[in-house]
Design a protein around this motif. Sequence first.
Motif, PDB file in Angstrom:
ATOM      1  N   TYR A  73       0.837  -1.197   0.000  1.00 41.92           N
ATOM      2  CA  TYR A  73       0.000   0.000   0.000  1.00 41.92           C
ATOM      3  C   TYR A  73       0.869   1.243   0.000  1.00 41.92           C
ATOM      4  CZ  TYR A  73      -4.012  -2.887   1.241  1.00 41.92           C
ATOM      5  OH  TYR A  73      -5.000  -3.829   1.232  1.00 41.92           O
ATOM      6  N   ARG A  74       0.445   2.254  -0.761  1.00 42.95           N
ATOM      7  CA  ARG A  74       1.039   3.596  -0.655  1.00 42.95           C
ATOM      8  C   ARG A  74       0.188   4.335   0.368  1.00 42.95           C
ATOM      9  NH1 ARG A  74       4.522   6.097  -3.411  1.00 42.95           N
ATOM     10  NH2 ARG A  74       4.318   4.763  -5.238  1.00 42.95           N
ATOM     11  N   THR A  75       0.842   4.872   1.408  1.00 45.53           N
ATOM     12  CA  THR A  75       0.113   5.524   2.493  1.00 45.53           C
ATOM     13  C   THR A  75       0.764   6.857   2.845  1.00 45.53           C
ATOM     14  OG1 THR A  75       1.402   4.456   4.247  1.00 45.53           O
ATOM     15  CG2 THR A  75      -0.536   3.267   3.464  1.00 45.53           C
ATOM     16  N   PRO A  76      -0.040   7.809   3.300  1.00 43.78           N
ATOM     17  CA  PRO A  76       0.541   9.080   3.718  1.00 43.78           C
ATOM     18  C   PRO A  76       1.354   8.900   5.001  1.00 43.78           C
ATOM     19  CG  PRO A  76      -1.848   9.079   4.075  1.00 43.78           C
ATOM     20  CD  PRO A  76      -1.494   7.786   3.404  1.00 43.78           C
ATOM     21  N   PRO A  77       2.337   9.771   5.224  1.00 45.68           N
ATOM     22  CA  PRO A  77       3.129   9.663   6.453  1.00 45.68           C
ATOM     23  C   PRO A  77       2.252   9.858   7.685  1.00 45.68           C
ATOM     24  CG  PRO A  77       3.681  11.673   5.249  1.00 45.68           C
ATOM     25  CD  PRO A  77       2.736  10.905   4.395  1.00 45.68           C
ATOM     26  N   PHE A 125       4.737   6.581   2.282  1.00 43.86           N
ATOM     27  CA  PHE A 125       5.337   5.284   2.587  1.00 43.86           C
ATOM     28  C   PHE A 125       4.745   4.202   1.698  1.00 43.86           C
ATOM     29  CE2 PHE A 125       6.689   7.362   6.389  1.00 43.86           C
ATOM     30  CZ  PHE A 125       7.758   6.632   6.868  1.00 43.86           C
ATOM     31  N   LEU A 126       5.491   3.137   1.524  1.00 51.55           N
ATOM     32  CA  LEU A 126       4.955   1.873   1.046  1.00 51.55           C
ATOM     33  C   LEU A 126       4.915   0.958   2.257  1.00 51.55           C
ATOM     34  CD1 LEU A 126       6.614   1.255  -2.429  1.00 51.55           C
ATOM     35  CD2 LEU A 126       4.496   2.459  -1.867  1.00 51.55           C
ATOM     36  N   ASN A 127       3.764   0.302   2.476  1.00 54.66           N
ATOM     37  CA  ASN A 127       3.567  -0.554   3.639  1.00 54.66           C
ATOM     38  C   ASN A 127       3.009  -1.898   3.238  1.00 54.66           C
ATOM     39  OD1 ASN A 127       2.806   2.441   4.822  1.00 54.66           O
ATOM     40  ND2 ASN A 127       4.000   1.201   6.227  1.00 54.66           N
ATOM     41  N   ILE A 147      -1.671  -0.630  16.976  1.00 55.18           N
ATOM     42  CA  ILE A 147      -2.280  -1.279  15.810  1.00 55.18           C
ATOM     43  C   ILE A 147      -3.610  -0.620  15.462  1.00 55.18           C
ATOM     44  CG2 ILE A 147      -3.364  -3.404  14.971  1.00 55.18           C
ATOM     45  CD1 ILE A 147      -1.242  -4.960  16.568  1.00 55.18           C
ATOM     46  N   ALA A 148      -4.447  -0.397  16.455  1.00 57.25           N
ATOM     47  CA  ALA A 148      -5.808   0.091  16.223  1.00 57.25           C
ATOM     48  C   ALA A 148      -5.853   1.522  15.693  1.00 57.25           C
ATOM     49  CB  ALA A 148      -6.618  -0.006  17.511  1.00 57.25           C
ATOM     50  N   ASP A 149      -4.741   2.261  15.760  1.00 58.12           N
ATOM     51  CA  ASP A 149      -4.723   3.668  15.358  1.00 58.12           C
ATOM     52  C   ASP A 149      -4.248   3.888  13.932  1.00 58.12           C
ATOM     53  OD1 ASP A 149      -5.237   4.128  18.083  1.00 58.12           O
ATOM     54  OD2 ASP A 149      -3.103   4.346  18.529  1.00 58.12           O
ATOM     55  N   ARG A 150      -3.726   2.878  13.293  1.00 59.87           N
ATOM     56  CA  ARG A 150      -2.933   3.104  12.082  1.00 59.87           C
ATOM     57  C   ARG A 150      -3.484   2.358  10.865  1.00 59.87           C
ATOM     58  NH1 ARG A 150       2.930   2.677  15.143  1.00 59.87           N
ATOM     59  NH2 ARG A 150       2.731   4.682  16.198  1.00 59.87           N
ATOM     60  N   ALA A 151      -4.028   3.135   9.934  1.00 60.00           N
ATOM     61  CA  ALA A 151      -4.534   2.546   8.694  1.00 60.00           C
ATOM     62  C   ALA A 151      -3.428   1.830   7.939  1.00 60.00           C
ATOM     63  CB  ALA A 151      -5.164   3.622   7.815  1.00 60.00           C
ATOM     64  N   PHE A 152      -2.193   2.368   8.001  1.00 56.15           N
ATOM     65  CA  PHE A 152      -1.089   1.762   7.257  1.00 56.15           C
ATOM     66  C   PHE A 152      -0.700   0.397   7.796  1.00 56.15           C
ATOM     67  CE2 PHE A 152       1.140   4.414  10.398  1.00 56.15           C
ATOM     68  CZ  PHE A 152       2.111   3.558  10.891  1.00 56.15           C
ATOM     69  N   VAL A 153      -1.162   0.060   8.999  1.00 50.76           N
ATOM     70  CA  VAL A 153      -0.978  -1.280   9.555  1.00 50.76           C
ATOM     71  C   VAL A 153      -2.228  -2.123   9.311  1.00 50.76           C
ATOM     72  CG1 VAL A 153      -0.728  -2.593  11.702  1.00 50.76           C
ATOM     73  CG2 VAL A 153       0.691  -0.582  11.303  1.00 50.76           C
ATOM     74  N   GLN A 168      -8.215   7.342   3.999  1.00 57.61           N
ATOM     75  CA  GLN A 168      -8.067   8.281   2.891  1.00 57.61           C
ATOM     76  C   GLN A 168      -6.591   8.428   2.540  1.00 57.61           C
ATOM     77  OE1 GLN A 168     -10.031  11.989   3.526  1.00 57.61           O
ATOM     78  NE2 GLN A 168      -9.212  12.909   1.680  1.00 57.61           N
ATOM     79  N   GLY A 169      -6.293   8.342   1.258  1.00 55.14           N
ATOM     80  CA  GLY A 169      -4.932   8.472   0.791  1.00 55.14           C
ATOM     81  C   GLY A 169      -4.139   7.179   0.800  1.00 55.14           C
TER      82      GLY A 169
END
Length: 159
Positions: free
Chosen positions: A41-45, A54-56, A119-125, A154-155
């Motif tokens: 995934y491409r994700t915003p910082p 980032f890529l995650n 974990i619960a706070d981060r879409a990139f995870v 979003q993003g």
Amino acid sequence: MMRAYVALGSNLGDSKQHVLEAIEALAALPGTQVMARSRIYRTPPWGKLDQPDFLNAVVALETALEPPALLDALLSIERAAGRERNGERWGPRTLDLDLLHVAGKTVNTERLTLPHPHIADRAFVLLPLHDVAPELDIPGQGKVVDLLQNVDVQGCNAL
């Protein structure tokens, strides 16, 4: 053997290559096998916003390594990818590997907290973790599929 979940991220250099090489390095760890891997995934910082996207990704491992030994291996893989830990939190990096959860293990030391407390706070995870284990119940936080409903994605886009 234990099921472990590792988050991978990169936003410096050839980020996709860093992530793919890290997955190969994880598969090469002693007593360890990659059981599943998410899309990238491409994700915003997050945290520090004035840096590249980032890529995650997330991988699910079966491993004989206990959490402290697995953490040491993750840090070694980061160093091999050129990661320098200079005390800056949430800044740009060639590679970031986070041990998210190890089934049946709870750890709370200065070096390691399991399950990962954010974990619960981060879409990139959560997005890539949902790819590999949507029904995973993170102790004290909830099921991945439910946690994902409560974060802003979003993003965030799969490559």
